[in-house]
Design an enzyme around this catalytic site. Sequence first.
Site, PDB file in Angstrom:
ATOM      1  N   SER A 176      28.949 -18.199   3.421  1.00 11.20           N
ATOM      2  CA  SER A 176      27.649 -18.868   3.352  1.00 11.20           C
ATOM      3  C   SER A 176      27.732 -20.235   4.007  1.00 11.20           C
ATOM      4  CB  SER A 176      27.205 -18.999   1.896  1.00 11.20           C
ATOM      5  OG  SER A 176      28.224 -19.645   1.165  1.00 11.20           O
ATOM      6  N   LYS A 211      35.656 -25.523  11.786  1.00  4.40           N
ATOM      7  CA  LYS A 211      35.671 -24.063  11.683  1.00  4.40           C
ATOM      8  C   LYS A 211      35.494 -23.355  13.029  1.00  4.40           C
ATOM      9  CE  LYS A 211      35.888 -23.337   7.112  1.00  4.40           C
ATOM     10  NZ  LYS A 211      36.814 -22.400   6.458  1.00  4.40           N
TER      11      LYS A 211
END
Lengths: 322, 322
Positions: free
Chosen positions: B79, B54
Amino acid sequence: MPLKPNLSEIQSAYKLIAPHIHKTPVLTSSAIDEKVGANVFFKCENLQKVGAFKIRGASNAVFGLSDEEAQRGVVTHSSGNHAAAVALAARWRKIPAYIVMPETSPQIKQKAVAGYGGKITLCGSTPRDREEAGQKLIEKTGAHFIPAYNDEVVIAGQGTVALEILEQIPDLDILITPLGGGGLTGGVARVIKEFKPSIHMVGAEPEAVDDAYRSKLSGKIVTIEKPCSIADGLLMPLGEKTFPLIYELVDEIILAPERQIIEAMRLIYERMKIIIEPSSAVPLAALLDNRLDAKGRRVCIVLSGGNVDLSAFFEWLRSRIV
Amino acid sequence: MPLKPNLSEIQSAYKLIAPHIHKTPVLTSSAIDEKVGANVFFKCENLQKVGAFKIRGASNAVFGLSDEEAQRGVVTHSSGNHAAAVALAARWRKIPAYIVMPETSPQIKQKAVAGYGGKITLCGSTPRDREEAGQKLIEKTGAHFIPAYNDEVVIAGQGTVALEILEQIPDLDILITPLGGGGLTGGVARVIKEFKPSIHMVGAEPEAVDDAYRSKLSGKIVTIEKPCSIADGLLMPLGEKTFPLIYELVDEIILAPERQIIEAMRLIYERMKIIIEPSSAVPLAALLDNRLDAKGRRVCIVLSGGNVDLSAFFEWLRSRIV
């Protein structure tokens, strides 16, 4: 008496085993560096064949046998990484490996040895049971016995990790190995003090099993009656072959408390995403506990192995399947 | 309509982010090769900064902003790994990162984001709560919103992992990525089908959350009402930016049962001594379940991340201290 093994024996060992083993990577973590206040280089023997440095000594012993000696196979008694290492090295040489293991040893360890093709003989749980079972096997098969650490050939194999460290990490100030029976620490110290004696050579052991610390202090081998630590790879006492190396060549022995060992393990799991066994966490645990002045220095820690029972984690994970 | 991002946008992304991220290693395991009957190459994005791929998309988005856009900071609601990645990329650029997280998100994830310097705003647990909280923050701060995956700039960043794979692994036959929202799979497929379209491009998702599989079959985005899998990084539906890439460029989508995901995870932990999160195990799980004909082929699996809650293991370990 000259210390054994000598440097050329360790260099010969490396030539013999290098085609079979991994040259393991050296990893770093900026988060851990920040926490310790030093540049820490982790030599990842947890990523080694059989998941531990033990394959170095075992394969040096197995490949060092003459064809005639080798053909009757090898034998050892161990419940840990050394047993798996002897089994794999013997498979490489296509000779039988007879492994004596206590009936009480965990299924997971028996499975590992069997997985590498070792022929397991179960025995009682005392050291005497093991020795007797080993002796019987030797008499029956004529196989060659390979001790877990108290042996010059095995120590020479373990020392080869230091040859890689010196090549992989320039300008090292401090080198720390986990310290149990002394095979790894002794072999590494031998190389370091020949090639670069300015490196501060340190052994780290659990505070709860500080026999090597006390042995070095008193000048003779101290044993602990019922050694117990989470670092279950470091419970063995020094032997006559390893003690002189530790006594003469190791600059300092540092100790780590049990809870700190687990904290250090967790730091390595979470920050580096690699799996180590508790014994491997002992050097970092001692650093985190400020047992050594390492501020601003370049420090190498040998992560000795990665064989740990992860069942509790996977049981929890399975319990989360809906 | 031309597919976006295009190859040059992904190559530009790599130039922008390469100085900041790790070029992660490719690891192999002979034990896993034997089990699968193929040569499997693991691209280890679990060893990437923030422990997940990511950071590639997040840092491409953050460094792609003009100085004027950047100065007011960035915002995201997530989250998981994307939140930590945005926080770290923003820290690198020395701008504020506002992260909206549900009150119900685990402490460990909140701690990770805070650890990278993210400013956390807690909100309710519905997607609407998150969007509203994000919108408010944007209005208040003027910060730039960075979506978790449904964004061309983010997809371009994720695609950079394929540039490394093509360089690191010659003669690849099959490439498999975990497939959730489609940012990783879409970006990787874009690179592969431009440079080496003969590679069989595969996405792997949990059988329990097979929305991408059904989307590809039906030609439109399918969503699942209450998606639930142990692979909690793969619960999001495809978006309008990722769906066309998956639909046009992915050759096959394969599915993995929950129990097999855990078995695959365990195999990687025990044999490779590295930590992955459940989502990363989905491609190997599908292979182990014979969902793809890979016999004798050269297969790359992207291990997407290594952020997993290991508390159960460490609690068990602490319980063993005498």
